[in-house]
Each structure stands twice: as C-alpha cells, then as structure tokens.
Design an enzyme around this catalytic site. Structure first.
Site, short mmCIF file in Angstrom:
data_model
loop_
_atom_site.label_atom_id
_atom_site.label_comp_id
_atom_site.label_asym_id
_atom_site.label_seq_id
_atom_site.Cartn_x
_atom_site.Cartn_y
_atom_site.Cartn_z
N LYS A 54 54.98 -3.70 22.57
CA LYS A 54 56.32 -4.34 22.82
C LYS A 54 57.19 -3.85 21.59
O LYS A 54 58.17 -3.49 22.10
CB LYS A 54 55.83 -5.98 22.78
CG LYS A 54 55.27 -6.28 23.87
CD LYS A 54 54.87 -7.59 23.75
CE LYS A 54 54.16 -8.23 25.03
NZ LYS A 54 53.65 -9.55 24.83
N GLN A 98 52.57 -13.97 20.19
CA GLN A 98 51.57 -13.34 21.19
C GLN A 98 50.59 -14.44 21.38
O GLN A 98 50.01 -14.96 20.46
CB GLN A 98 51.00 -12.36 20.36
CG GLN A 98 50.14 -11.41 21.29
CD GLN A 98 50.83 -10.79 22.42
OE1 GLN A 98 51.80 -10.41 22.70
NE2 GLN A 98 49.93 -10.93 23.57
N ASP A 121 59.97 -15.08 26.20
CA ASP A 121 58.92 -15.11 27.02
C ASP A 121 58.91 -16.18 28.29
O ASP A 121 57.78 -16.11 29.40
CB ASP A 121 57.46 -15.68 26.18
CG ASP A 121 56.67 -14.23 25.87
OD1 ASP A 121 56.69 -13.30 26.83
OD2 ASP A 121 55.69 -14.37 25.36
#
Ligand code: NAP
Length: 303
Positions: A54, A98, A121
């Site tokens: 990412k 994460q 997200d």
C-alpha cells in the site's frame, strides 16, 4: 469454454494513471498533497506485506504516506489516542488500520475512532450503515474493486443471480449490499451453509472470499458464469492461490479473475482512489469547492 481473464493488474494500472493526474491537480490547484496514515500493529508477516504494498502504491501515484508501527502489546488507549491525533492532522486525509488486530484489541472501537471523513477503508459504522441505503462516504476497497472489474468488463449486474461465498464484515457482507444496490438477487454463503454447491451453481456471478484453497470446483460453477476469486492463500510450497480451482473452473466460466493479478491490485487501487477523494473533500470542506469534482463512479458523493 476457456474463460476470459479479467486482469485486475492492468485495470489497476489504468485507474492509477488517472489517480496520479488527480493528485497532481490537487497539488497544483489547492496546494494539498493527499496523505494516508497507515497503522500496523504487531508482527504479522502477511499484514506487513500488505502494508508495504500500500505504501509503495501511494508513492507511485504521489500520495504522501506515513507508516506508524506499534508492538503487539500496545495498550488500546494508546492506539485510540494516536487515531484521535491523526483525525486532527490536516496533512493526513486518510487513516488505515491494518487488520487483523491482535486479539486483545476491540476492532470495532478502533475502527469507530477513525473520523468518518478519513475512513478510506470504509469500515466505520457510518460507512458500513451507509451501504444499506447507498449513501456512504467511502466504499470498502475490496468490494469497490470487484464492482470496478465487472463494470470495466461490461458485465451487467442488474437482475443477475449473485452468490457470495464468505460473509465477513470487510468483504462478503459489504459486497452483498453493493450488489443489492445494483438490483442483483443475492445469496450469501458461509461456513455453516449446508450444501454450498446448491447456491454456487445458481450464480450468474460467483464471488468467492472464504480463504480456502480449491473450495470452488468446476462442478459447482454454472456454465458461462462470471467468477471473481477474492481469496488469497499461501500454499506450503510458497505458491499464492485463490479459493477457486482456477484451471478447472476456466473451462466452465465465461470470465474469471486470476490470483494473483485479479482483485488484489484493485483493492489497493481503490484505497488510493478513496484517499484522493478524502483529500478533495478536505479541500472542499476547508476552503469551499474550488476544484472540479472529479471522482470515480461509486466513490463518495461530494457534499
Ligand atoms: P474471514 O474474515 O476469515 O471470512 C471468511 C468467510 O468465509 C467467513 O464468512 C466464513 O464463514 C466463510 N467461510 C470459511 N470457510 C468456508 C467454507 N468452507 N464454506 C463457505 N464459507 C466459508 O476472511 P476475509 O477477510 O473476508 O477474507 C477472505 C479471503 O479473501 C482471504 O483469503 C483473504 O486473504 C482474502 N482477501 C483478499 C483481498 C484482496 O484484495 N484480494 C482483500 C481481503 C481479503 P463464517 O462467517 O461462518 O465463519
């Protein structure tokens, strides 16, 4: 039948070219470089690989990223405090934690601490709930990427039978809601589903996100179906495979995504798209709409 391969890597590259241009435009016209803060907790090897990818992808399109690492035993309060601090940071337009988190953390509390304007997200309750009525700010990246793959390939969704194997909060459930928004007829299967094949065989579009190699065999797939394999599994011999018996299912399906090179690159691409969208919203909020609202279809409406 030899299925058409839906190449997420190539589509991702095309979309990233547009994202790079959007970043340049934001930087030039608003003096804002989109920023993404990535929080990594613990030493999970797979999580580290995902985070590294990412961060590299951000650099590639000109998004400024910062990696904030904590040991496995970081106290929950310290993590929440760090998120609150990032919520106030005008240089960081997106915040990503994460997953999975070490077990002593309350995932929900952590995700809900993220400002909804920075929830790139799409996991905050606001955005999850927004999926029900089609009014979210950010779409969750993996289902968003799947929709992009289907749209780009010209595969209609309306009225189709869609079976989703996997009912997690981050893939299966939001995928089902997004498909319902597009007027598909949706079945969602999980580990306790009796006779999985009874549902998969009905699917015009079969989306698999279970994390079980070879879960979907050719006889479970309708001839001519579109098969989207979200699964990522590392085999003992080091190979990366999805949840679908790729070679076998290729002979029945009309279209299929490979692993690697299918949904994975699109998930990262949609994260970049959401981050740029968050930066654009920041500019509009703080200075008024001085920029042309350019965004990817399916992303946040500008308010
Ligand atoms: P997860 O949280 O572990 O959820 C897995 C889901 O699959 C659960 O709903 C589970 O059912 C269901 N399931 C497990 N075994 C099954 C079986 N034998 N039959 C039917 N359903 C079964 O996983 P996730 O985070 O959603 O991820 C799923 C897979 O996608 C993993 O391989 C992951 O690495 C991959 N992934 C890929 C991307 C990408 O960008 N390509 C992004 C995210 C995840 P229960 O609900 O009953 O437990």
């Amino acid at each position: 039948m030899n299925a058409r391969i839906l190449d997420g890597r190539s589509l991702g590259r095309t979309i990233r070219t547009q994202i790079r241009a959007d970043v340049e435009e934001l930087t030039r016209n608003a003096a804002v470089v989109p920023g993404l803060a990535v929080i990594l907790i613990g030493e999970d090897a797979a999580s580290r690989v995902y985070v590294t990818n990412k961060i590299k992808a951000c650099a590639d399109v000109g998004i400024r990223s910062t990696l904030i690492e904590y040991p496995n035993d970081v106290p929950a309060e310290a993590l929440i405090d760090a998120i609150k601090h990032l919520n106030q940071d005008p240089a960081m337009h997106g915040i990503l934690v994460q997953l999975p988190l070490p077990p002593h953390h309350d995932v929900r509390a952590v995700l809900h601490a993220i400002s909804i304007e920075k929830d790139v997200d799409g996991f905050h309750l606001y955005n999850v709930g927004g999926l029900v009525v089609g009014d979210m700010i950010f779409s969750p990246c993996t289902p968003f990427g799947v929709m992009k793959i289907l749209d780009h390939a010209g595969i209609p969704v309306e009225g189709k039978n869609v079976t989703i194997v996997g009912a997690s909060n981050i893939v299966g459930k939001p995928m089902a809601l997004m498909m319902m928004q597009r007027d598909a007829t949706v079945a969602v299967c999980h580990e306790k589903t009796r006779d999985l094949a009874q549902y998969t065989i009905l699917a015009d579009i079969l989306i698999v996100a279970a994390g079980v190699p070879n879960l979907i065999l050719p006889q479970m797939v309708r001839t001519g179906a579109v098969v989207i394999d979200v699964g990522i599994n590392r085999l003992p011999d080091g190979r990366l495979v999805g949840d679908v018996d790729f070679d076998g299912v290729c002979r029945r399906a009309s279209c299929i995504t490979p692993v690697p090179g299918g949904v994975g690159p699109m998930t990262v691409t949609m994260l970049l798209a959401n981050t740029v969208s968050a930066a654009r919203r920041f500019v509009d909020r703080t200075r008024g709409p001085i920029l042309e609202p350019k965004r990817l279809e399916g992303a946040a409406p500008l308010t």
